[in-house]
Write an enzyme that holds these catalytic residues in place. Structure first.
Site, PDB file in Angstrom:
ATOM      1  N   LYS A   1      76.672 133.074  43.515  1.00  0.00           N
ATOM      2  CA  LYS A   1      75.521 132.877  42.639  1.00  0.00           C
ATOM      3  C   LYS A   1      74.663 134.139  42.614  1.00  0.00           C
ATOM      4  O   LYS A   1      74.674 134.919  43.570  1.00  0.00           O
ATOM      5  CB  LYS A   1      74.656 131.718  43.175  1.00  0.00           C
ATOM      6  CG  LYS A   1      75.258 130.333  43.015  1.00  0.00           C
ATOM      7  CD  LYS A   1      74.327 129.268  43.582  1.00  0.00           C
ATOM      8  CE  LYS A   1      74.945 127.882  43.484  1.00  0.00           C
ATOM      9  NZ  LYS A   1      75.109 127.398  42.107  1.00  0.00           N
TER      10      LYS A   1
ATOM     11  N   ARG B   1      82.041 118.587  43.310  1.00  0.00           N
ATOM     12  CA  ARG B   1      83.047 117.601  42.860  1.00  0.00           C
ATOM     13  C   ARG B   1      84.255 117.601  43.784  1.00  0.00           C
ATOM     14  O   ARG B   1      84.920 116.577  43.922  1.00  0.00           O
ATOM     15  CB  ARG B   1      83.422 117.873  41.391  1.00  0.00           C
ATOM     16  CG  ARG B   1      84.153 119.167  41.128  1.00  0.00           C
ATOM     17  CD  ARG B   1      83.966 119.651  39.698  1.00  0.00           C
ATOM     18  NE  ARG B   1      82.594 120.126  39.485  1.00  0.00           N
ATOM     19  CZ  ARG B   1      82.081 120.439  38.303  1.00  0.00           C
ATOM     20  NH1 ARG B   1      82.812 120.335  37.209  1.00  0.00           N
ATOM     21  NH2 ARG B   1      80.826 120.850  38.208  1.00  0.00           N
TER      22      ARG B   1
HETATM   23  N1  BES Z   1      74.725 122.960  43.517  1.00  0.00           N
HETATM   24  C1  BES Z   1      75.071 123.444  42.239  1.00  0.00           C
HETATM   25  C2  BES Z   1      74.311 122.765  41.107  1.00  0.00           C
HETATM   26  C3  BES Z   1      72.825 123.000  41.060  1.00  0.00           C
HETATM   27  C4  BES Z   1      72.303 123.991  40.244  1.00  0.00           C
HETATM   28  C5  BES Z   1      71.962 122.198  41.766  1.00  0.00           C
HETATM   29  C6  BES Z   1      70.936 124.184  40.180  1.00  0.00           C
HETATM   30  C7  BES Z   1      70.584 122.389  41.703  1.00  0.00           C
HETATM   31  C8  BES Z   1      70.084 123.386  40.903  1.00  0.00           C
HETATM   32  C9  BES Z   1      76.554 123.214  41.988  1.00  0.00           C
HETATM   33  O1  BES Z   1      77.370 123.287  43.092  1.00  0.00           O
HETATM   34  C10 BES Z   1      77.021 124.268  41.037  1.00  0.00           C
HETATM   35  O2  BES Z   1      76.986 125.405  41.397  1.00  0.00           O
HETATM   36  N2  BES Z   1      77.439 123.850  39.847  1.00  0.00           N
HETATM   37  C11 BES Z   1      77.945 124.741  38.851  1.00  0.00           C
HETATM   38  C12 BES Z   1      79.142 124.102  38.221  1.00  0.00           C
HETATM   39  C13 BES Z   1      79.911 125.025  37.304  1.00  0.00           C
HETATM   40  C14 BES Z   1      80.481 126.182  38.072  1.00  0.00           C
HETATM   41  C15 BES Z   1      80.999 124.203  36.637  1.00  0.00           C
HETATM   42  C16 BES Z   1      76.830 124.983  37.847  1.00  0.00           C
HETATM   43  O3  BES Z   1      76.073 124.051  37.542  1.00  0.00           O
HETATM   44  O4  BES Z   1      76.710 126.101  37.381  1.00  0.00           O
HETATM   45 MN    MN Z   2      77.962 125.281  43.532  1.00  0.00          MN
END
Ligand code: BES
Ligand code: MN
Ligand code: ZN
Length: 502
Positions: free
Chosen positions: A278, A352
């Site tokens: 990230k 997931r």
């Molecule tokens: N934990 C994150 C989602 C999240 C984002 C929670 C912002 C709280 C605040 C999750 O694991 C994630 O990174 N999701 C990705 C999924 C994508 C790669 C399909 C996302 O939302 O970008």
């Molecule tokens: Mn994630």
């Protein structure tokens, strides 16, 4: 904060301040009007002049200058009555208590408002007020500013003999705050093992069945999706399971055909994204990627304490998601615990993956109904914002229960569609499923991926990525920071399914 119910007339309450709810566009009535008369009309004057409008989160102390027992009346707004639901009602009381604390009141009275608030609002009022006492635990050294806490909240006009409702609502509010505290805990403190220790403490307190699987047991059980996410971290993963056997006499096995509700929580104690790392900005927020785990852990604590007559399981998939020499790669294909192959396209779609194996674990242990809670997708904020959790479900009847529980709990949900057409986007060229890069409908597809592992049982998924932490400074009426989303909903769902709801 001690909470009591009394039948004392408002003007005689021995409190520092007496709180009176006002809805926009509405005049004072009932006991509030009586109080106003005793005060020479000063309250209705503030409202008539529009100095106080009754907007939600408006809180205004009014001096009584010796004309009533309490030194101050606090007018507090609940907004327009037609907008008022359980969540806004709790939010209004949250703000009432926060403001009262800053004013330094120690003993607060609260006068029951006439409809539309109504008698049924007791639970909402108490839960909201208790949530308003939340203070994040500081780790600052040196002199701390004096903490202003409310010692006592006295409720009048709600009727007496409802103490058990007050106690239950107080427990619900405190459970929510515990989840909020866990969400806020630094990720070097609240590790997967620390989550397991919290679960053990809860199990010990209530004599619950508890099981904590580490890497060796996970390998033996084939939980490769959880292991894959954990592989970049120096900390070992934990698959945690608590079981409250309320459906039968303690010690007896669950009867064939009995309902076993599994509450499954995403417990990523820190989500760096892994190799699909990230951006640095706000990455620290990912300490709260275990909000689902916090909610189900806090909920089963209350469910067990209340000895609800229902079998309830809490399952938590706990691990970090980190980059490292042994981290999984985009392109890896793994075999899940239930035998499906999954192509890892993006290591940041880890929730997931761990939930898929957690659902399999719940099913292996006899779950008949599954609710999972997960901070799964940033897209949840895009789709419906912070004001509700986003739902995905394979079963209309089970979803109707979740919706009712959400209403009872003032913990909003909104269901998204699962058209068959979306399913094609979950397909991989090389494996049964892929974990990302669907191009659209991110929150729905995240949920539908998990649903593939529900074994055809009634299942619902709540994406709490946005509802568990409001980051929008302009969205002031939704709790800011960690909210404990899903905690009260899980308790209410167990109450509904056990037939123990009021
Ligand atoms: N934990 C994150 C989602 C999240 C984002 C929670 C912002 C709280 C605040 C999750 O694991 C994630 O990174 N999701 C990705 C999924 C994508 C790669 C399909 C996302 O939302 O970008
Ligand atoms: Mn994630
Ligand atoms: Zn995550």
């Amino acid at each position: 904060m001690k909470i009591s119910l009394v039948a004392t007339p408002a003007a005689e309450l021995p409190v520092d301040a007496l709180a009176v709810a006002v809805a926009t566009g509405q005049r004072l009535s009932g006991a509030a009007l009586e109080l106003d008369k005793a005060l020479g009309g000063v309250l209705s004057d503030m409202i008539a002049s529009a100095e106080f409008r009754g907007r939600i989160h408006e809180v205004l102390p009014v001096p009584t200058h010796g004309r009533s027992g309490p030194r101050r009346v606090i007018l507090y707004g609940v907004g327009a009555s037609h907008d008022l639901d359980g969540q806004r009602l709790r939010s209004a009381h949250h703000e009432l208590i926060r403001a009262s604390r800053t004013y330094g009141y120690r003993h607060i009275g609260l006068l029951r408002a006439e409809p539309p608030l109504g008698m049924d609002s007791l639970k909402a009022v108490v839960e909201g007020c208790v949530m308003g006492t939340f203070e994040r635990r500081s780790r600052q050294t040196g002199a701390q500013p004096e903490r202003r806490e409310i010692e006592e909240l006295v409720l009048t006009g709600f009727g007496i003999g409802r103490e058990h409702e007050v106690v239950a609502a107080q427990e619900n509010g405190e459970a929510t705050n515990r989840a909020r505290e866990w969400q806020n805990a630094p990720p070097n403190e609240l590790t997967p093992e620390a989550l397991a220790q919290e679960a053990l403490r809860i199990a010990q307190r209530h004599g619950l069945e508890v099981e904590v699987l580490g890497p060796a047991e996970l390998r033996a059980g084939g939980y490769n999706l959880l292991l894959g996410v954990a592989s970049g971290s120096a900390l070992p993963p934990r698959l945690i399971r608590l079981r409250h056997r309320g459906g039968q006499q303690p010690g007896l096995p669950t009867q064939a055909g009995a309902t076993v509700l599994a509450l499954v929580g995403k417990g990523i104690t820190f989500d760096s994204g892994g190799i699909s790392i990230k951006p640095a900005e706000n990455m620290s927020r990912m300490k709260s990627d275990m909000a689902g785990a916090a909610a189900v852990l806090s909920a089963i604590d209350v469910i067990a304490a209340r000895k609800l007559p229902l079998d309830v399981m809490a399952v938590i998939a706990a691990t970090e998601n980190m980059p490292g020499p042994s981290a999984q790669r985009p392109g890896d294909v793994l075999v899940s615990a239930d035998g499906k192959t999954v192509e890892i396209v993006n290591t940041d779609a880890e929730g997931r993956l761990v939930l898929a194996d957690a659902l399999t674990h719940a099913l292996r242990n006899g779950a008949t109904h599954i609710l999972d809670l997960a901070t799964l997708t940033g897209a949840a904020k895009i789709a419906i914002g912070h004001a509700a959790s986003a739902g995905v479900s394979n079963d209309d009847r089970f979803w109707a229960l979740v919706e009712r529980a959400a209403k009872d709990a003032g913990d909003r949900v909104w269901r998204l569609p699962t058209f068959a057409d979306y399913r094609i986007l979950l397909r991989s060229q090389i494996a049964d499923l892929r974990n990302a890069e669907y191009g659209e409908a991110g929150t729905i597809l995240g949920g539908m991926f998990i649903g593939e592992f529900a074994g055809g049982k009634p299942w619902a998924h709540l994406d709490i990525a946005a509802s568990s932490w409001n980051t929008n400074a302009e969205l002031t009426t939704v709790l800011r920071g960690p909210s404990g989303a899903g905690t009260r909903l899980c308790i209410a769902l167990a109450e509904l399914m056990s037939g123990a709801e009021r």
